[in-house]
Write a protein that holds these residues in place. Structure first.
Motif, PDB file in Angstrom:
ATOM      1  N   THR A  27       0.812  -1.228  -0.010  1.00 30.40           N
ATOM      2  CA  THR A  27       0.056   0.014   0.030  1.00 30.40           C
ATOM      3  C   THR A  27       1.036   1.389  -0.079  1.00 30.40           C
ATOM      4  O   THR A  27       0.364   2.410   0.042  1.00 30.40           O
ATOM      5  CB  THR A  27      -0.870  -0.058   1.229  1.00 30.40           C
ATOM      6  N   SER A  51       1.147  -5.284   8.427  1.00 33.83           N
ATOM      7  CA  SER A  51       0.769  -5.214   6.988  1.00 33.83           C
ATOM      8  C   SER A  51       2.248  -5.944   6.407  1.00 33.83           C
ATOM      9  O   SER A  51       1.866  -6.341   5.206  1.00 33.83           O
ATOM     10  CB  SER A  51       1.001  -3.587   6.628  1.00 33.83           C
ATOM     11  N   ARG A  59       1.384  -9.575   6.137  1.00 34.38           N
ATOM     12  CA  ARG A  59       0.243  -9.848   5.082  1.00 34.38           C
ATOM     13  C   ARG A  59       0.656  -9.771   3.746  1.00 34.38           C
ATOM     14  O   ARG A  59       0.142 -10.681   3.161  1.00 34.38           O
ATOM     15  CB  ARG A  59      -0.883  -8.690   5.347  1.00 34.38           C
ATOM     16  N   THR A  60       1.490  -8.722   3.399  1.00 39.62           N
ATOM     17  CA  THR A  60       2.160  -8.757   2.004  1.00 39.62           C
ATOM     18  C   THR A  60       2.984  -9.695   1.798  1.00 39.62           C
ATOM     19  O   THR A  60       2.955 -10.374   0.664  1.00 39.62           O
ATOM     20  CB  THR A  60       3.056  -7.338   2.052  1.00 39.62           C
TER      21      THR A  60
END
Length: 94
Positions: free
Chosen positions: A59, A78, A81-82
């Motif tokens: 993001t 994050s 998750r990536t």
């Protein structure tokens, strides 16, 4: 290269995927959100890392990752998750 994913090519973590948070002349600072959180990045020689030059659903824009990390916009969650989404995508291709 900050903000991209990379494979470890050498060492006890060979084959592991990391997120690049900082780049120096001969080294990358790598995190994975689990074993290596943002608070404790791994310093790894550039020779021992293979950059993943594929579009990833991160993001953040590549040029602002370091400032976003300092401002706490990037989190360990994050990053985890990536990496998980990328790994899942690779498994589907195989």
């Amino acid at each position: 290269m900050t903000g991209l994913l990379a494979y470890s090519l050498a060492g006890h973590d060979k084959g592991k995927i990391y997120f690049i948070v900082k780049e120096e002349r001969d080294y990358f600072w790598l995190v994975d959100g689990k074993v290596r959180p943002l608070e404790n990045p791994k310093k790894k020689n550039k020779k021992h890392v293979q950059i993943i030059k594929r579009n990833i659903s991160v993001t953040l824009k590549e040029d602002t990752v370091e400032s976003d990390i300092r401002q706490k916009s990037v989190t360990n969650e994050s990053i985890k998750r990536t990496i998980k989404l990328y790994s899942k995508d690779i498994q589907e291709v195989k």
